[in-house]
Write an enzyme that holds these catalytic residues in place. Structure first.
Site, PDB file in Angstrom:
ATOM      1  N   GLY A  17      23.819   2.865 -34.380  1.00  0.00           N
ATOM      2  CA  GLY A  17      24.560   4.062 -34.757  1.00  0.00           C
ATOM      3  C   GLY A  17      26.025   3.692 -34.917  1.00  0.00           C
ATOM      4  O   GLY A  17      26.468   2.678 -34.387  1.00  0.00           O
ATOM      5  N   PRO A  18      26.788   4.502 -35.651  1.00  0.00           N
ATOM      6  CA  PRO A  18      28.205   4.208 -35.876  1.00  0.00           C
ATOM      7  C   PRO A  18      29.013   4.267 -34.577  1.00  0.00           C
ATOM      8  O   PRO A  18      28.558   4.804 -33.577  1.00  0.00           O
ATOM      9  CB  PRO A  18      28.657   5.309 -36.841  1.00  0.00           C
ATOM     10  N   SER A  19      30.219   3.756 -34.634  1.00  0.00           N
ATOM     11  CA  SER A  19      31.137   3.814 -33.499  1.00  0.00           C
ATOM     12  C   SER A  19      31.316   5.258 -33.044  1.00  0.00           C
ATOM     13  O   SER A  19      31.480   6.158 -33.861  1.00  0.00           O
ATOM     14  CB  SER A  19      32.490   3.218 -33.907  1.00  0.00           C
ATOM     15  N   SER A  91      24.937  -2.370 -35.901  1.00  0.00           N
ATOM     16  CA  SER A  91      23.909  -2.919 -36.812  1.00  0.00           C
ATOM     17  C   SER A  91      23.730  -2.013 -38.039  1.00  0.00           C
ATOM     18  O   SER A  91      22.700  -1.364 -38.193  1.00  0.00           O
ATOM     19  CB  SER A  91      22.585  -3.166 -36.091  1.00  0.00           C
TER      20      SER A  91
END
Length: 181
Positions: A17-19, A91
């Site tokens: 998942g994104p930051s 990722s």
């Protein structure tokens, strides 16, 4: 529970998942719960590995893929030695996650989701603020690529679920897939 329960084979829980989506929070709470259940657990945090092994590595697609391959190899080694590896790694590329699934074998992909506005509000590293000010370009999930998982085993929405609910969802899936009794 006393002592460690031996798993013949470990497995990998891959948090993507994104930051700011909540991967680290989930990884820590999930590891704590699994250790309380008596299992051997290791967290492979992408940021920590990067800072420790190759702090000068950039964030190009090639650099990210190399970093991801190192983490995949570490998770594979842990999993085949009876450890539950919890990978917390942005990722962003689907092909890398597919490679991880194929290479590791015993694998649960968990998509840790939070809407962009929630991630911007959390902004634990100040990255979104920098991206909004134009100080950085290509922030994954903002103006950079993040290819959402199409069929993760588990999807959690950290803006709607508590970390405890997320932990329970992952453990339930591990049981359904036969990784945990």
């Amino acid at each position: 529970m006393t002592g460690l329960q031996n798993l013949e084979k470990g497995f990998t829980i891959w948090l993507t998942g994104p930051s700011g989506a909540g991967k680290t929070t989930l990884a820590v709470k999930l590891a704590r719960k699994l250790r309380e259940m008596g299992y051997r657990v290791e967290i492979l945090d992408g940021d920590t590995i990067r800072k420790t092994l190759y702090p000068e590595l950039g964030f190009s697609k090639e650099a990210r893929e190399m970093h991801n391959r190192v983490v995949i190899h570490m998770a594979k080694l842990l999993s085949r030695n009876g450890v539950i590896a919890i990978v917390s790694l942005i990722s962003p590329y689907k092909t890398v996650r597919e490679y991880a699934r194929k290479e590791i074998g015993d694998f649960i992909e968990v998509y840790v989701y939070a809407p962009l506005e929630v991630r911007i509000q959390r902004d634990p590293k100040g990255l979104y603020a920098k991206a909004i000010r134009g100080e950085i370009k290509g922030l994954t999930g903002y103006d950079g690529i993040y290819e959402e998982p199409e069929n993760p085993e588990v999807k959690v929405d950290s803006s709607k679920m508590t970390p405890e609910e997320e932990v329970e969802a992952v453990i339930q899936k591990a049981r359904e897939m036969g990784y945990l009794p």
